[in-house]
Scaffold this active site. Structure first.
Site, PDB file in Angstrom:
ATOM      1  CB  ALA A   7      -0.911   0.011   1.225  1.00 58.18           C
ATOM      2  CB  CYS A   8       1.948   3.939  -1.590  1.00 62.54           C
ATOM      3  SG  CYS A   8       1.383   4.069  -3.289  1.00 62.54           S
ATOM      4  N   GLY A   9      -0.061   5.873  -0.622  1.00 60.01           N
ATOM      5  CA  GLY A   9      -1.144   6.854  -0.621  1.00 60.01           C
ATOM      6  C   GLY A   9      -2.083   6.697  -1.803  1.00 60.01           C
ATOM      7  CB  THR A  14       6.011   4.844  -2.840  1.00 57.74           C
ATOM      8  OG1 THR A  14       4.801   4.966  -2.110  1.00 57.74           O
ATOM      9  CG2 THR A  14       6.610   6.219  -3.061  1.00 57.74           C
ATOM     10  CB  VAL A  42      -2.450   3.897   2.825  1.00 59.75           C
ATOM     11  CG1 VAL A  42      -3.016   5.259   3.105  1.00 59.75           C
ATOM     12  CG2 VAL A  42      -1.855   3.277   4.072  1.00 59.75           C
TER      13      VAL A  42
END
Lengths: 94, 154
Positions: A7-9, A14, A42
């Site tokens: 997960a990332c934003g 990323t 996320v």
């Protein structure tokens, strides 16, 4: 088959790098074909986490995830990689 | 804010700039990307909001970087905007909301599709982990910056 959530934003930036680095790392440690990865935002961790063995998040993850969450920052900075790799292998052995 | 390099075909711009806060430098760089048509008008607000919610400062060593970015919906054409800060600006660390890092180099990303951008992202993160490379960028030599950015995008 281990199911890993990355997960990332945004779920596209990323986490893409993290996905590639973890895939390479697991393959070189003999886990090729024994895991499945999915990228997400996320904000989706809590809802999705139930169906995954563990999660690696490059951004701050919610505390109420239903699977263990590892901090993915070392994948981006290069600092603290040994510890993260250790933690990933530990999750794979569970 | 001074433009150091710009290649429309290769899709990068580089600036030397100064500011007193992360939000201020993000605003300057986002405005530049908008003026060149790479992003929508809302990109600036989106990238500032994203930085507040999910900070992008990376403690990479002596020279630290930030990689601000936001959702693909605000992007018209993918591009990279390099910002070299005349003096360090405090950013929050990615995934560690209580920690801050003094950032000297920013790579602002306008990303459209993750598959297409994978090579760029991989090279970008490798660059962020290479202090020697960051030191070359920080010096702001135009030819060297052009080369670094071309290599990054190709």
């Amino acid at each position: 088959m281990k199911k890993i959530l990355i997960a990332c934003g945004s779920g596209v930036c990323t986490s893409t790098v993290a996905n590639q680095k973890i895939t390479e790392f697991l393959n070189s440690n003999g886990y090729e074909g024994q895991f499945k990865m999915e990228q997400c935002k996320v904000a989706e961790i809590v809802a999705k986490s139930e169906n995954y063995d563990f999660c690696i998040a490059t951004t701050t993850a919610p505390k109420d995830a239903k699977c263990p969450v590892l901090a993915g920052l070392p994948l981006l900075t290069g600092m603290g990689m040994d510890k993260l790799q250790e933690d990933v292998l530990e999750q794979m052995k569970k | 804010m001074e433009q150091i390099a710009f290649d429309r075909e290769k899709k990068y711009i580089a600036y030397s700039l100064s500011g007193n806060s992360d939000q201020e430098v993000l605003g300057q760089m986002a405005t530049a990307l908008f003026k060149e048509g790479y992003v929508t008008e809302d990109y600036e607000e989106a990238i500032k909001k994203r930085e507040r919610e999910f900070p992008t400062g990376l403690p990479t060593g002596e020279i630290c970087v930030a990689i601000p970015h936001t959702d693909p919906e605000y992007v018209n054409n993918p591009a990279v905007c390099l910002g070299i800060l005349e003096k360090p600006v405090q950013f929050h660390v990615m995934g560690m909301e209580d920690e801050t890092v003094d950032v000297e180099i920013l790579f602002m990303l306008a990303i459209k599709q993750k598959e297409e951008q994978l090579g760029l992202l991989q090279k970008l993160i490798a660059t962020c982990q290479d202090q020697e490379m960051l030191s070359i960028i920080k010096k702001g030599d135009k030819d060297k910056i052009n080369k670094v950015l071309k290599d990054l995008i190709n």
